[in-house]
Scaffold this motif. Structure first.
Motif, PDB file in Angstrom:
ATOM      1  N   MET A  73       0.801  -1.222   0.000  1.00  0.00           N
ATOM      2  CA  MET A  73       0.000   0.000   0.000  1.00  0.00           C
ATOM      3  C   MET A  73       0.838   1.278   0.000  1.00  0.00           C
ATOM      4  N   ARG A  74       2.148   1.183   0.072  1.00  0.00           N
ATOM      5  CA  ARG A  74       3.014   2.361   0.186  1.00  0.00           C
ATOM      6  C   ARG A  74       3.045   3.169  -1.117  1.00  0.00           C
ATOM      7  N   PRO A  75       2.798   4.488  -1.041  1.00  0.00           N
ATOM      8  CA  PRO A  75       2.979   5.330  -2.222  1.00  0.00           C
ATOM      9  C   PRO A  75       4.419   5.233  -2.716  1.00  0.00           C
ATOM     10  N   ASN A  76       4.600   5.117  -4.005  1.00  0.00           N
ATOM     11  CA  ASN A  76       5.946   4.929  -4.560  1.00  0.00           C
ATOM     12  C   ASN A  76       6.880   6.072  -4.182  1.00  0.00           C
ATOM     13  N   ALA A  77       6.344   7.272  -4.050  1.00  0.00           N
ATOM     14  CA  ALA A  77       7.184   8.426  -3.734  1.00  0.00           C
ATOM     15  C   ALA A  77       7.798   8.322  -2.343  1.00  0.00           C
ATOM     16  N   TRP A  78       7.262   7.428  -1.502  1.00  0.00           N
ATOM     17  CA  TRP A  78       7.768   7.289  -0.148  1.00  0.00           C
ATOM     18  C   TRP A  78       8.825   6.183  -0.028  1.00  0.00           C
ATOM     19  N   ALA A  79       9.202   5.584  -1.134  1.00  0.00           N
ATOM     20  CA  ALA A  79      10.055   4.385  -1.110  1.00  0.00           C
ATOM     21  C   ALA A  79      11.360   4.601  -0.346  1.00  0.00           C
ATOM     22  N   ASN A  80      11.989   5.767  -0.504  1.00  0.00           N
ATOM     23  CA  ASN A  80      13.306   6.000   0.108  1.00  0.00           C
ATOM     24  C   ASN A  80      13.229   6.920   1.323  1.00  0.00           C
ATOM     25  N   GLU A 107      12.366   7.348   5.335  1.00  0.00           N
ATOM     26  CA  GLU A 107      12.261   6.551   6.552  1.00  0.00           C
ATOM     27  C   GLU A 107      10.803   6.479   7.017  1.00  0.00           C
ATOM     28  N   GLN A 108      10.382   5.318   7.469  1.00  0.00           N
ATOM     29  CA  GLN A 108       8.986   5.134   7.863  1.00  0.00           C
ATOM     30  C   GLN A 108       8.570   6.072   8.994  1.00  0.00           C
ATOM     31  N   TRP A 164       6.812   9.014   7.612  1.00  0.00           N
ATOM     32  CA  TRP A 164       5.576   8.872   6.844  1.00  0.00           C
ATOM     33  C   TRP A 164       4.411   9.486   7.620  1.00  0.00           C
ATOM     34  N   SER A 165       3.405   9.949   6.899  1.00  0.00           N
ATOM     35  CA  SER A 165       2.248  10.544   7.565  1.00  0.00           C
ATOM     36  C   SER A 165       1.551   9.531   8.471  1.00  0.00           C
ATOM     37  N   THR A 166       1.657   8.248   8.120  1.00  0.00           N
ATOM     38  CA  THR A 166       1.028   7.205   8.939  1.00  0.00           C
ATOM     39  C   THR A 166       1.724   7.032  10.284  1.00  0.00           C
ATOM     40  N   LYS A 167       2.913   7.630  10.440  1.00  0.00           N
ATOM     41  CA  LYS A 167       3.662   7.529  11.694  1.00  0.00           C
ATOM     42  C   LYS A 167       3.646   8.836  12.491  1.00  0.00           C
ATOM     43  N   TRP A 168       2.989   9.862  11.996  1.00  0.00           N
ATOM     44  CA  TRP A 168       3.007  11.146  12.686  1.00  0.00           C
ATOM     45  C   TRP A 168       2.426  11.055  14.091  1.00  0.00           C
TER      46      TRP A 168
END
Length: 387
Positions: free
Chosen positions: A294-301, A303-304, A307-311
């Motif tokens: 499910m990860r957007p490709n732009a977030w590939a490199n 750090e998790q 990511w907005s899901t970790k805010w």
């Protein structure tokens, strides 16, 4: 109506006509080549076959219907011949079009004059008089046309049931009129499948921003908010319903309403059926994270932790923003059973991690997730088919 002997004595001809009549023009019918023991085969997909229509060679979904009028509709001679010469033949499927209490009449006419009649007493009224109705649209600020009615159903009293209560909650992009159709169909299918439970229909404001004509609601996230707001009212309404056992089923986003009612507001049900639930898996099972799929490709490199899901992790304990995550939002629900239909395309998983699915209904959920922050209007509209 046993007319086999009658057809032998008075076979249809130029002067002898067999007619179906109904004073209020309230009925339609479909010819079949079914035997008496097969009369209800049309309710079962695995029993569908081309035995409908005048010639008994058409599938039920496309067989023509004929109105039964006050003046009468003449029955087809070929159909009557099958009744006369066959074994237990003569089944017609009859549907009600309007409310009536006038009988269905089989009339035999000779030269336009009735010489014999057989009556079948019937009473047809709205299916909504067979179940309870909870309208929670006003809780999320929507005007209501049909108010909540929890009185014992006029045409299906509680003493005629098995004492259990079944509650159905529809999903996203369903306005009030559509919800009445959804619930009527759900009740009829449950009843025809053999259920004798009491039934309660729930209507909620999951159609905010719905556009006329095209009937789509592009603001998916506003309706998620409505789902949580509605859950506060659903819990006490369900808890107050009669029934020694309560079973609830939700479709699509309706499962946000139900899950929140259970988790946050102490709604008590014996069993919970999740039908094509439009809810992230990790909201129930933290081991079900599908990060790569499910990860957007732009977030590939990236750090998790960024990511907005970790805010939500950036805020200290006690800060309300630390709860801004789907992770374990509802937790394990021991009495829940999760169902996905084989034809469910919108919520289908990504079978090719790292690759954005094509724009369209197939894997629309994955598409909007993987293009998050990349597009504006397109990703807003891809989920409108989730209902």
């Amino acid at each position: 109506m046993d007319i086999k002997q009658l057809l032998t004595v008075l076979p249809p001809s130029a002067s002898i006509k067999y007619k179906l009549k109904q004073a209020d023009d309230a009925l339609n019918f479909v010819y079949t080549d079914l035997k008496r023991s097969e009369a209800f085969d049309y309710l079962h997909a695995n029993k569908e076959r081309a035995v409908y229509g005048v010639n008994g060679d058409t599938q039920p979904s496309v067989a023509p219907t004929y109105p039964i009028t006050a003046s009468g509709v003449v029955l087809n001679a070929a159909f009557l011949d099958r009744v006369k010469n066959g074994t237990d033949k003569g089944v017609v499927l009859i549907e009600g079009r309007i409310a009536t209490d006038k009988p269905l009449i089989l009339c035999v006419e000779k030269d336009g004059v009735s010489i014999a009649e057989i009556q079948l007493n019937i009473k047809i009224s709205e299916v909504e008089k067979m179940y309870r109705w909870i309208n929670l649209r006003g809780v999320a600020g929507q005007s209501v046309t049909r108010q909540t009615n929890l009185a014992e159903p006029q045409n299906y009293p509680d003493k005629a049931t098995n004492g259990k209560m079944f509650i159905f909650v529809h999903g996203y992009n369903v306005d009030e009129r559509q919800s009445r159709a959804w619930n009527a169909e759900a009740f009829k299918r449950m009843y025809q499948s053999g259920s004798r439970a009491m039934f309660t229909a729930v209507s909620w404001h999951g159609d905010q921003s719905q556009l006329p004509v095209v009937n789509v609601s592009p603001n998916y996230w506003a309706n998620i908010t409505n789902a949580f707001v509605t859950s506060q009212a659903l819990a006490p309404a369900v808890n107050a319903l009669p029934g020694k056992t309560k079973i609830i089923a939700g479709h699509s986003m309706g499962n946000v309403v139900i899950s929140s009612a259970i988790k946050d507001h102490n709604m008590n049900v014996s069993k919970y059926f999740m039908l094509n639930a439009a809810v992230a898996l990790e909201a129930y099972d933290t081991s079900a994270l599908s990060v790569n799929a499910m990860r957007p490709n732009a977030w590939a490199n990236i750090e998790q932790r960024l990511w907005s899901t970790k805010w939500y992790d950036l805020f200290p304990s006690g800060d309300g923003r630390r709860g801004l995550t789907w992770l374990n939002r509802f937790g394990s629900t021991s009495n829940a059973i999760n169902y996905y239909s084989s034809g469910e395309e919108v919520l289908n998983n990504n079978n090719n991690p790292g690759v954005v699915p094509a724009l369209g209904p197939e894997r629309a959920w994955v598409y909007q997730e993987m293009t998050k922050g990349v597009t504006s209007i397109v990703s807003d509209l891809t989920l409108v088919q989730v209902q």
